[in-house]
Design a protein around this motif. Structure first.
Motif, mmCIF file in Angstrom:
data_model
loop_
_atom_site.group_PDB
_atom_site.id
_atom_site.type_symbol
_atom_site.label_atom_id
_atom_site.label_comp_id
_atom_site.label_asym_id
_atom_site.label_seq_id
_atom_site.Cartn_x
_atom_site.Cartn_y
_atom_site.Cartn_z
ATOM 1 N N GLY A 7 -0.020 8.216 2.444
ATOM 2 C CA GLY A 7 -0.532 7.349 1.392
ATOM 3 C C GLY A 7 -1.682 6.464 1.856
ATOM 4 N N GLU A 8 -2.373 5.879 0.892
ATOM 5 C CA GLU A 8 -3.484 4.980 1.200
ATOM 6 C C GLU A 8 -3.006 3.762 1.997
ATOM 7 O OE1 GLU A 8 -6.338 4.770 -2.601
ATOM 8 O OE2 GLU A 8 -4.201 4.686 -3.083
ATOM 9 N N LYS A 9 -3.840 3.356 2.934
ATOM 10 C CA LYS A 9 -3.602 2.124 3.677
ATOM 11 C C LYS A 9 -4.390 0.998 3.016
ATOM 12 C CE LYS A 9 -2.809 4.879 7.802
ATOM 13 N NZ LYS A 9 -3.268 5.298 9.136
ATOM 14 N N VAL A 10 -4.091 -0.227 3.393
ATOM 15 C CA VAL A 10 -4.665 -1.372 2.691
ATOM 16 C C VAL A 10 -6.189 -1.319 2.629
ATOM 17 C CG1 VAL A 10 -4.994 -3.875 2.784
ATOM 18 C CG2 VAL A 10 -2.713 -2.920 3.069
ATOM 19 N N HIS A 11 -6.828 -0.994 3.739
ATOM 20 C CA HIS A 11 -8.300 -1.009 3.748
ATOM 21 C C HIS A 11 -8.898 0.102 2.889
ATOM 22 C CE1 HIS A 11 -7.510 2.032 6.872
ATOM 23 N NE2 HIS A 11 -8.741 2.452 6.663
ATOM 24 N N ALA A 42 -5.500 -11.095 -7.433
ATOM 25 C CA ALA A 42 -4.490 -10.992 -6.360
ATOM 26 C C ALA A 42 -5.006 -10.071 -5.268
ATOM 27 C CB ALA A 42 -3.170 -10.473 -6.933
ATOM 28 N N LEU A 43 -6.067 -10.498 -4.602
ATOM 29 C CA LEU A 43 -6.747 -9.631 -3.648
ATOM 30 C C LEU A 43 -6.027 -9.547 -2.304
ATOM 31 C CD1 LEU A 43 -10.404 -10.732 -4.385
ATOM 32 C CD2 LEU A 43 -9.364 -8.525 -4.942
ATOM 33 N N PRO A 44 -5.800 -8.327 -1.819
ATOM 34 C CA PRO A 44 -5.231 -8.157 -0.476
ATOM 35 C C PRO A 44 -6.283 -8.422 0.587
ATOM 36 C CG PRO A 44 -5.707 -6.022 -1.446
ATOM 37 C CD PRO A 44 -5.996 -7.037 -2.512
ATOM 38 N N LEU A 45 -5.821 -8.773 1.787
ATOM 39 C CA LEU A 45 -6.720 -8.893 2.924
ATOM 40 C C LEU A 45 -7.147 -7.500 3.383
ATOM 41 C CD1 LEU A 45 -4.674 -11.535 4.972
ATOM 42 C CD2 LEU A 45 -6.556 -11.961 3.373
ATOM 43 N N ALA A 46 -8.325 -7.408 3.948
ATOM 44 C CA ALA A 46 -8.834 -6.107 4.410
ATOM 45 C C ALA A 46 -8.283 -5.816 5.803
ATOM 46 C CB ALA A 46 -10.353 -6.113 4.409
ATOM 47 N N ILE A 47 -6.994 -5.496 5.872
ATOM 48 C CA ILE A 47 -6.335 -5.260 7.158
ATOM 49 C C ILE A 47 -6.388 -3.763 7.477
ATOM 50 C CG2 ILE A 47 -4.258 -5.598 8.521
ATOM 51 C CD1 ILE A 47 -3.354 -7.677 6.456
ATOM 52 N N GLU A 48 -7.130 -3.417 8.488
ATOM 53 C CA GLU A 48 -7.313 -2.019 8.852
ATOM 54 C C GLU A 48 -5.976 -1.360 9.200
ATOM 55 O OE1 GLU A 48 -10.003 1.271 9.737
ATOM 56 O OE2 GLU A 48 -10.482 -0.727 8.967
ATOM 57 N N GLY A 49 -5.655 -0.272 8.504
ATOM 58 C CA GLY A 49 -4.484 0.530 8.816
ATOM 59 C C GLY A 49 -3.157 -0.013 8.330
ATOM 60 N N ALA A 50 -3.164 -1.100 7.554
ATOM 61 C CA ALA A 50 -1.913 -1.771 7.196
ATOM 62 C C ALA A 50 -1.188 -1.101 6.032
ATOM 63 C CB ALA A 50 -2.180 -3.236 6.861
ATOM 64 N N ASP A 51 0.127 -1.337 5.988
ATOM 65 C CA ASP A 51 0.977 -0.803 4.917
ATOM 66 C C ASP A 51 1.196 -1.813 3.796
ATOM 67 O OD1 ASP A 51 2.658 -2.074 7.118
ATOM 68 O OD2 ASP A 51 4.116 -1.945 5.492
ATOM 69 N N ALA A 67 0.860 -1.180 0.000
ATOM 70 C CA ALA A 67 0.000 0.000 0.000
ATOM 71 C C ALA A 67 0.899 1.232 0.000
ATOM 72 C CB ALA A 67 -0.896 -0.003 1.235
ATOM 73 N N PRO A 68 0.454 2.347 -0.586
ATOM 74 C CA PRO A 68 1.278 3.558 -0.580
ATOM 75 C C PRO A 68 1.746 3.994 0.809
ATOM 76 C CG PRO A 68 -0.478 3.794 -2.173
ATOM 77 C CD PRO A 68 -0.740 2.503 -1.441
ATOM 78 N N TYR A 69 0.967 3.676 1.838
ATOM 79 C CA TYR A 69 1.356 4.026 3.207
ATOM 80 C C TYR A 69 2.669 3.361 3.628
ATOM 81 C CZ TYR A 69 0.961 4.440 8.314
ATOM 82 O OH TYR A 69 1.204 4.706 9.643
ATOM 83 N N HIS A 70 3.069 2.308 2.933
ATOM 84 C CA HIS A 70 4.323 1.620 3.239
ATOM 85 C C HIS A 70 5.514 2.570 3.144
ATOM 86 C CE1 HIS A 70 7.287 -1.492 3.506
ATOM 87 N NE2 HIS A 70 7.601 -1.490 2.230
#
Length: 215
Positions: A70-74, A194-203, A62-65
């Protein structure tokens, strides 16, 4: 690694298996799976737990990384990670950018997956891998590409502090998928899931990445 083909759906699994000996980014959290409780202990079920970095194995950034704002995963649009994709072989290139990709027909491509090597030992973090030039973002934006996938662990070098390729891609609206397995996949057009998990706040997030054979 042998690519797993799920014949009944014509799916090709391009994910790294998450095993307790998988190679991880130097200094990052090792992956570990274990049973917290056994069926014998509970009387009914086994219950497992995992410990991992979100950047272990096949994953999205995610861009927050690399960007505090930047956008977080969720917050990501999941549509980015599902749809037509083209696999291109750039094996042997130490770096990839405009110069290396101009020779390929990328018109109409939305998701570009780059095969940069013939495979590796997944239990070892690679000593060397293909990285990306700072001009990669503007070039992909010109082509209308919004997702870049690589079989390397990162688009930037291990010792990079400026993260030039990450920022170049993000600044041009291109999202990042890393550590896919393309060693046995032929260049061509596929459907990517290639779907990411809906992890709140993740990078970042692990993904189960598959390709659907077209036709």
């Amino acid at each position: 690694m042998v690519v797993r083909i799920l014949d009944e759906h014509k799916l090709i699994d391009i994910s790294q298996p998450l095993t307790n000996d998988i190679g991880v980014w130097p200094g990052d959290t090792p992956f570990n799976f274990k049973l917290s409780f056994t069926k014998e202990q509970t009387g009914s079920v086994n219950i497992g737990q995992i410990t991992t970095s979100v950047h272990t194995g096949t994953h999205i950034d995610a861009p927050y990384h690399f960007d505090e704002h930047g956008e977080k995963v969720h917050e990501l649009d999941v549509n980015i990670y599902v749809g037509p994709a083209r696999v291109v072989d750039v094996t042997g290139c130490e770096m990839v950018g405009r110069e290396e990709l101009e020779r390929f027909d990328l018109e109409g491509v939305e998701r570009l997956l780059l095969k940069t090597s013939d495979g590796r030992d997944l239990s070892q973090f690679p000593e060397k891998f293909t990285t990306f030039r700072e001009n990669i973002g503007p070039f992909l934006k010109e082509k209308g590409i919004r997702l870049l996938g690589t079989d390397g662990p990162s688009v930037d070098a291990v010792d990079s502090k400026t993260m030039d390729a990450h920022h170049s891609l993000n600044d041009n609206g291109v999202y990042i998928l890393e550590n896919i397995v393309l060693s046995e996949v032929e260049p061509g057009d596929y459907e990517l899931i290639a779907l990411p998990l809906a992890i709140e706040g993740a990078d970042g997030s692990p993904v189960r990445a598959v390709l659907r054979q077209l036709g």
